[in-house]
Design a protein around this motif. Structure first.
Motif, mmCIF file in Angstrom:
data_model
loop_
_atom_site.group_PDB
_atom_site.id
_atom_site.type_symbol
_atom_site.label_atom_id
_atom_site.label_comp_id
_atom_site.label_asym_id
_atom_site.label_seq_id
_atom_site.Cartn_x
_atom_site.Cartn_y
_atom_site.Cartn_z
ATOM 1 N N GLY A 231 0.824 -1.196 0.000
ATOM 2 C CA GLY A 231 0.000 0.000 0.000
ATOM 3 C C GLY A 231 0.855 1.241 0.000
ATOM 4 N N ALA A 235 -0.511 4.141 4.964
ATOM 5 C CA ALA A 235 -1.850 3.576 4.781
ATOM 6 C C ALA A 235 -2.283 2.761 5.991
ATOM 7 N N LYS A 237 -0.164 -0.164 7.017
ATOM 8 C CA LYS A 237 0.342 -1.529 6.826
ATOM 9 C C LYS A 237 1.001 -2.065 8.093
ATOM 10 N N GLY A 281 6.158 1.560 1.792
ATOM 11 C CA GLY A 281 5.069 2.222 1.078
ATOM 12 C C GLY A 281 5.389 2.410 -0.390
ATOM 13 N N TYR A 309 -3.838 -5.376 -0.053
ATOM 14 C CA TYR A 309 -3.590 -3.993 -0.464
ATOM 15 C C TYR A 309 -4.342 -3.079 0.505
ATOM 16 N N VAL A 310 -3.587 -2.322 1.302
ATOM 17 C CA VAL A 310 -4.172 -1.459 2.331
ATOM 18 C C VAL A 310 -4.285 -0.037 1.782
ATOM 19 N N VAL A 311 -5.478 0.532 1.884
ATOM 20 C CA VAL A 311 -5.692 1.922 1.455
ATOM 21 C C VAL A 311 -6.513 2.645 2.502
ATOM 22 N N ARG A 312 -6.373 3.963 2.516
ATOM 23 C CA ARG A 312 -7.280 4.789 3.298
ATOM 24 C C ARG A 312 -8.416 5.221 2.374
ATOM 25 N N GLU A 317 -5.322 8.023 -2.571
ATOM 26 C CA GLU A 317 -4.414 6.942 -2.174
ATOM 27 C C GLU A 317 -4.691 5.645 -2.909
ATOM 28 N N PHE A 318 -5.706 5.648 -3.756
ATOM 29 C CA PHE A 318 -6.094 4.405 -4.409
ATOM 30 C C PHE A 318 -5.390 4.285 -5.746
ATOM 31 N N ILE A 332 -8.388 -6.237 -0.755
ATOM 32 C CA ILE A 332 -8.228 -4.798 -0.550
ATOM 33 C C ILE A 332 -8.845 -4.473 0.807
#
Length: 450
Positions: A231, A235, A237, A281, A309-312, A317-318, A332
């Protein structure tokens, strides 16, 4: 046919401490070879016990000094683990006893066993095939219930049953081909008998294809799963790996780019060992160290069985390019930390959500990981292919079958030779051919005493 060097080695009597070394309540010594019974007589000054019954005997050194009292078990060959005469001494586990008995055995002419030598002798004496020996090695190394179950199935002949079925089908097809070659003018031999082998060979090649496709599952169970967490910087992780493992594995900080290298942690999910990897990152950077961290993160994600896959929340951020590279096993995770609106990602299909700043915020992700592991990596009913060696042997057999199908129409003699190549590949899988280098590599990884 065994080579003279092999016969020489098998004529020696070997011994080893089969239990763990160091101070313990009980130590187990194992002997195998032609002078095993004579060694018992010299150490105890008595005859060997009744086969497969434990007898308490005093052990004495050749100089007459007492070594220990030991439960002594006698396993005359071929009804033993190695197929040879075998003895077990169950002694007290002090270093003094272990050293004393080792010295006494060496003074009687016995040789300290090499790693895996007992199991190797079992294979060479026909007590098990190579795949069963590999299952035994996997059982010794098993760290989880899933690994234990798979290893027991392979050790019990599960893979042997599969390749023996393939061998029977190859022999049937070869018999049809040889029938046309050997008796071309006989009235009771049907015309184009060899052509009747085409369809069964196609079915056999399809079975092998299925086994090869399923090999990833067996290999993953044997070695454990790799799960990569990727990510953008900050984010969440590192917070996620700490939450999943319930330990402070990675340093967390509001400062972006805290993680530069891959940070690993081990845990068990749905009965299988898992290696979680927290990665740097993903972003373009002029900093050489950070850029190397990003490269390693991408490499780890490409090699992992599962990627998270880590996102805010929020499109900034995507990264659609990363999302497009994810497979059906990948996930995700939208980290709904305080102060972020989730609306912009609410319609993203399959995304999981949780607030990692709240206790249990990772639970939805952990539950989904357990579902994936159970669905995709659970131990099947059959013991399939679990090692690269297995896959190599089966691929060569499959390629030979394809060549045989091509040759059936115009050169049955070549098709027959192709099937012999396939049979030799399956013999190599079983360890029946002269593959000393493979033996050396496999058995060197066993513990001493097994």
């Amino acid at each position: 046919m065994e080579n003279p060097e092999s016969i020489n080695v098998l004529s020696e009597t070997i011994f080893s401490l089969s239990s763990a070394s160091g101070r313990a309540g009980v130590a187990v010594f194992r002997l195998s070879g032609p002078t095993s019974a004579e060694s018992v007589k010299k150490l105890t000054h008595r005859s060997v016990p009744k086969p497969r019954y434990a007898a308490l005997r005093n052990l004495m050194s050749p100089d007459g000094d007492p070594i220990d009292e030991a439960l002594t078990l006698w396993f005359p060959g071929p009804a033993s683990f190695t197929g040879e005469d075998c003895v077990e001494f169950h002694t007290h586990g002090s270093p003094a006893v272990i050293n004393g008995l080792s010295e006494a055995l060496m003074s009687l002419g016995l040789r300290q066993a090499e790693p895996g030598e007992f199991t190797r002798r079992a294979v060479q004496n026909g007590k098990m095939d190579l795949t069963e020996a590999e299952g035994l090695a996997d059982l010794i190394d098993a760290q989880s219930a899933g690994q234990r179950v798979q290893a027991l199935r392979q050790m019990g002949g599960g893979l042997r049953d599969i390749y023996e079925g393939w061998r029977e089908q190859l022999l049937d097809a070869l018999a049809q081909i040889e029938g046309e070659i050997d008796f071309p003018d006989e009235g009771d031999i049907p015309d184009s008998l060899s052509h009747g082998a085409y369809a069964p060979l196609g079915e056999l090649a399809s079975e092998m294809k299925t086994a090869l496709e399923d090999m990833g599952r067996g290999a993953a169970i044997r070695s454990g799963l790799d799960i990569a967490i990727i990510g953008a910087p900050n984010a969440g992780k590192s917070t996620l790996i700490n939450a999943l493992t319930r330990r402070e594995i990675a340093i967390t900080s509001p400062e972006a780019g805290t993680t530069r290298d891959v940070v690993e942690a081990q845990m068990v999910i749905a009965g299988l060992p898992v290696t979680l990897s927290d990665t740097a990152g993903l972003r373009v950077s002029d900093n050489a160290i950070e850029a190397e961290g990003v490269r390693r993160a991408q490499k780890r994600a490409a090699e992992a069985e599962i990627t998270i896959y880590v996102v805010r929340p929020g499109t900034t951020e995507f990264d659609p390019a990363i999302a497009d590279s994810l497979t059906e096993n990948d996930l995700i995770f939208i980290n709904k930390t305080v102060g972020y609106d989730d609306i912009s990602q609410a319609n993203f299909f399959g995304a999981l959500r949780g607030n990692l700043l709240e206790q249990g915020g990772e639970a939805v992700l952990h539950n989904r990981l357990e579902e994936i592991v159970r669905e995709k990596y659970s131990v099947g009913q059959d013991s399939g292919l679990t090692r690269a060696r297995h896959g190599d042997c089966v691929r060569r057999a499959q390629d030979a079958i394809f060549r045989a199908q091509t040759h059936l129409g115009f050169a049955p003699e070549l098709a027959g030779e192709d099937l012999r190549v396939a049979l030799r590949s399956l013999s190599e899988l079983a360890g029946e051919t002269d593959i000393e280098a493979v033996f050396d590599r496999i058995f060197s990884r066993f513990c001493v005493g097994k």
